[in-house]
Design an enzyme around this catalytic site. Structure first.
Site, PDB file in Angstrom:
ATOM      1  N   TYR A  91       0.839  -1.205   0.000  1.00 23.98           N
ATOM      2  CA  TYR A  91       0.000   0.000   0.000  1.00 23.98           C
ATOM      3  C   TYR A  91       0.873   1.254   0.000  1.00 23.98           C
ATOM      4  O   TYR A  91       0.692   2.161  -0.821  1.00 23.98           O
ATOM      5  CB  TYR A  91      -0.904  -0.025   1.233  1.00 23.98           C
ATOM      6  CG  TYR A  91      -1.930   1.081   1.281  1.00 23.98           C
ATOM      7  CD1 TYR A  91      -3.091   1.008   0.515  1.00 23.98           C
ATOM      8  CD2 TYR A  91      -1.753   2.194   2.100  1.00 23.98           C
ATOM      9  CE1 TYR A  91      -4.046   2.020   0.564  1.00 23.98           C
ATOM     10  CE2 TYR A  91      -2.696   3.205   2.156  1.00 23.98           C
ATOM     11  CZ  TYR A  91      -3.848   3.122   1.384  1.00 23.98           C
ATOM     12  OH  TYR A  91      -4.787   4.125   1.434  1.00 23.98           O
ATOM     13  N   ALA A 142       4.033   1.591  -0.799  1.00 22.22           N
ATOM     14  CA  ALA A 142       4.808   1.700  -2.049  1.00 22.22           C
ATOM     15  C   ALA A 142       3.921   2.202  -3.189  1.00 22.22           C
ATOM     16  O   ALA A 142       4.320   3.065  -3.982  1.00 22.22           O
ATOM     17  CB  ALA A 142       5.417   0.345  -2.406  1.00 22.22           C
ATOM     18  N   LYS A 175       1.128   4.003  -3.004  1.00 20.00           N
ATOM     19  CA  LYS A 175       0.675   5.387  -2.818  1.00 20.00           C
ATOM     20  C   LYS A 175       1.830   6.377  -3.010  1.00 20.00           C
ATOM     21  O   LYS A 175       1.626   7.475  -3.534  1.00 20.00           O
ATOM     22  CB  LYS A 175       0.021   5.557  -1.450  1.00 20.00           C
ATOM     23  CG  LYS A 175      -1.283   4.757  -1.277  1.00 20.00           C
ATOM     24  CD  LYS A 175      -2.373   5.221  -2.236  1.00 20.00           C
ATOM     25  CE  LYS A 175      -3.710   4.551  -1.956  1.00 20.00           C
ATOM     26  NZ  LYS A 175      -4.795   5.001  -2.820  1.00 20.00           N
TER      27      LYS A 175
HETATM   28  P1  NAP Z   1     -13.328   1.304   0.348  1.00 19.01           P
HETATM   29  O1  NAP Z   1     -14.428   1.647   1.265  1.00 19.01           O
HETATM   30  O2  NAP Z   1     -12.662  -0.016   0.474  1.00 19.01           O
HETATM   31  O3  NAP Z   1     -13.870   1.493  -1.154  1.00 19.01           O
HETATM   32  C1  NAP Z   1     -13.049   1.201  -2.240  1.00 19.01           C
HETATM   33  C2  NAP Z   1     -13.918   0.967  -3.454  1.00 19.01           C
HETATM   34  O4  NAP Z   1     -13.048   0.676  -4.569  1.00 19.01           O
HETATM   35  C3  NAP Z   1     -14.840  -0.240  -3.279  1.00 19.01           C
HETATM   36  O5  NAP Z   1     -16.132   0.063  -3.759  1.00 19.01           O
HETATM   37  C4  NAP Z   1     -14.160  -1.303  -4.121  1.00 19.01           C
HETATM   38  O6  NAP Z   1     -15.030  -2.265  -4.673  1.00 19.01           O
HETATM   39  C5  NAP Z   1     -13.559  -0.467  -5.246  1.00 19.01           C
HETATM   40  N1  NAP Z   1     -12.517  -1.196  -5.947  1.00 19.01           N
HETATM   41  C6  NAP Z   1     -11.533  -1.968  -5.403  1.00 19.01           C
HETATM   42  N2  NAP Z   1     -10.785  -2.500  -6.377  1.00 19.01           N
HETATM   43  C7  NAP Z   1     -11.284  -2.055  -7.552  1.00 19.01           C
HETATM   44  C8  NAP Z   1     -10.935  -2.268  -8.906  1.00 19.01           C
HETATM   45  N3  NAP Z   1      -9.897  -3.067  -9.230  1.00 19.01           N
HETATM   46  N4  NAP Z   1     -11.651  -1.657  -9.867  1.00 19.01           N
HETATM   47  C9  NAP Z   1     -12.705  -0.855  -9.556  1.00 19.01           C
HETATM   48  N5  NAP Z   1     -13.100  -0.645  -8.277  1.00 19.01           N
HETATM   49  C10 NAP Z   1     -12.392  -1.235  -7.297  1.00 19.01           C
HETATM   50  O7  NAP Z   1     -12.154   2.355   0.414  1.00 19.01           O
HETATM   51  P2  NAP Z   1     -12.138   3.924   0.805  1.00 19.01           P
HETATM   52  O8  NAP Z   1     -11.711   4.015   2.210  1.00 19.01           O
HETATM   53  O9  NAP Z   1     -13.360   4.586   0.338  1.00 19.01           O
HETATM   54  O10 NAP Z   1     -10.877   4.377  -0.057  1.00 19.01           O
HETATM   55  C11 NAP Z   1     -10.987   5.059  -1.295  1.00 19.01           C
HETATM   56  C12 NAP Z   1      -9.598   5.535  -1.697  1.00 19.01           C
HETATM   57  O11 NAP Z   1      -9.083   6.390  -0.671  1.00 19.01           O
HETATM   58  C13 NAP Z   1      -8.587   4.407  -1.859  1.00 19.01           C
HETATM   59  O12 NAP Z   1      -7.721   4.682  -2.921  1.00 19.01           O
HETATM   60  C14 NAP Z   1      -7.833   4.448  -0.548  1.00 19.01           C
HETATM   61  O13 NAP Z   1      -6.531   3.907  -0.648  1.00 19.01           O
HETATM   62  C15 NAP Z   1      -7.811   5.935  -0.278  1.00 19.01           C
HETATM   63  N6  NAP Z   1      -7.566   6.236   1.121  1.00 19.01           N
HETATM   64  C16 NAP Z   1      -8.454   5.811   2.073  1.00 19.01           C
HETATM   65  C17 NAP Z   1      -8.190   6.120   3.402  1.00 19.01           C
HETATM   66  C18 NAP Z   1      -9.109   5.695   4.519  1.00 19.01           C
HETATM   67  O14 NAP Z   1      -8.737   5.919   5.686  1.00 19.01           O
HETATM   68  N7  NAP Z   1     -10.281   5.148   4.256  1.00 19.01           N
HETATM   69  C19 NAP Z   1      -7.029   6.818   3.746  1.00 19.01           C
HETATM   70  C20 NAP Z   1      -6.161   7.215   2.738  1.00 19.01           C
HETATM   71  C21 NAP Z   1      -6.449   6.916   1.427  1.00 19.01           C
HETATM   72  P3  NAP Z   1     -15.343  -3.631  -3.863  1.00 19.01           P
HETATM   73  O15 NAP Z   1     -16.345  -3.271  -2.844  1.00 19.01           O
HETATM   74  O16 NAP Z   1     -15.908  -4.554  -4.860  1.00 19.01           O
HETATM   75  O17 NAP Z   1     -14.056  -4.104  -3.306  1.00 19.01           O
END
Ligand code: NAP
Length: 250
Positions: A155, A157, A159
């Site tokens: 993760y 790496a 990001k």
């Molecule tokens: P999340 O609740 O896990 O939602 C991620 C979404 O992306 C899910 O709907 C997932 O679908 C979809 N997804 C995963 N792999 C995919 C693919 N190959 N193609 C298309 N869709 C895909 O995550 P989130 O917390 O909202 O995070 C969103 C972004 O913010 C991510 O890039 C994450 O790294 C970043 N981020 C999050 C946080 C945090 O604290 N939450 C912090 C820093 C950065 P499925 O349900 O089918 O898996």
């Protein structure tokens, strides 16, 4: 709530089936944009499209699949006639020590969190160049500033790579009036971080280090993304901006 008028513009939001992506899709819809809702899961993507009030469409694709991304972009262009903004939000966070991490988990972090942004930026960049401009926002992480987080080597790496790609892309695409920026969230309350909130001791430790003394919610990310896509940010490109309650100050 921050408000901006993006009517007449078309945005692709990846991974918009839930969490931060769903909130971003809603923010664009509230701002008048046409929203192409992507997710790998048709059910959740359809649920997101169901809460939007303007024009929208559901585009099921695995963004780590180059051909699938190109096909999705072709379809959005055919459906709406343009692509003005792309939000690379889809992400995965495999958790394991380096010694125990499988090739599959490592590759999924790199492919979904990093390579996908290359695939969408290449496909959308060609369209935006013809259109005379556009905006791309990559949802990275505070981990993208090379901040180590236990058990997240793939993760972190991916990001850090995404922040690097954002800058490279911003440099190259400036010639086409396409701005490229990254948003780096801290810990946001979504399914991705459910494990953290279940661990009281770990939660207390995280909160201790956040000056605002709370975790973020998906809506905390939306205003900056909208701003970065708006004309108000016309002289802003190649930046990676933290939204984390003050946890990381660079
Ligand atoms: P999340 O609740 O896990 O939602 C991620 C979404 O992306 C899910 O709907 C997932 O679908 C979809 N997804 C995963 N792999 C995919 C693919 N190959 N193609 C298309 N869709 C895909 O995550 P989130 O917390 O909202 O995070 C969103 C972004 O913010 C991510 O890039 C994450 O790294 C970043 N981020 C999050 C946080 C945090 O604290 N939450 C912090 C820093 C950065 P499925 O349900 O089918 O898996």
């Amino acid at each position: 709530m921050f408000s901006v008028n993006l009517s007449g513009r078309v945005v692709l939001v990846t991974g918009a089936g839930r969490g931060i992506g769903r909130a971003i899709a809603q923010g664009f819809s509230d701002s008048g944009a046409t929203v192409a809702v992507n997710d790998v899961d048709r059910t959740t993507a359809t649920m997101t499209a169901g809460i939007l009030h303007g024009d929208s469409g559901v585009y099921v694709a695995d963004v780590s699949d180059s051909a699938a991304v190109q096909g999705m972009m072709n379809k959005i262009l055919a459906d709406f006639g343009r692509v003005d903004m792309v939000i690379n939000n889809a992400g995965v966070e495999p958790r394991a020590s380096i010694l125990d991490m499988s090739d599959e988990d490592w590759n999924s972090a790199i492919n979904v969190n990093l390579s996908a942004a290359f695939y969408t930026s290449r496909a959308a960049g060609r369209i935006m160049k013809e259109q005379g401009g556009g905006a791309i926002v990559n949802i990275a992480s505070i981990a993208g500033h090379n901040i180590p987080i236990a058990l997240r080597s793939g993760y972190v790496a991916s990001k850090a790579g995404l922040v690097g790609f954002t800058r490279e892309c911003a440099r190259e695409f400036a010639a086409y009036n396409i701005r490229v920026n990254a948003v780096c969230p801290g810990v946001i309350e979504t399914e991705m971080t459910a494990y953290l909130r279940e661990n009281t001791a770990q939660m207390a430790k995280w909160l201790e280090d956040i000056p605002q003394k709370r975790l973020g919610i998906p809506e905390d990310i939306v205003g900056l993304v909208l701003f970065l896509c708006s004309d108000a940010a016309r002289y802003l490109t190649g930046q990676a901006i933290n939204v984390d309650g003050g946890k990381v100050m660079l």
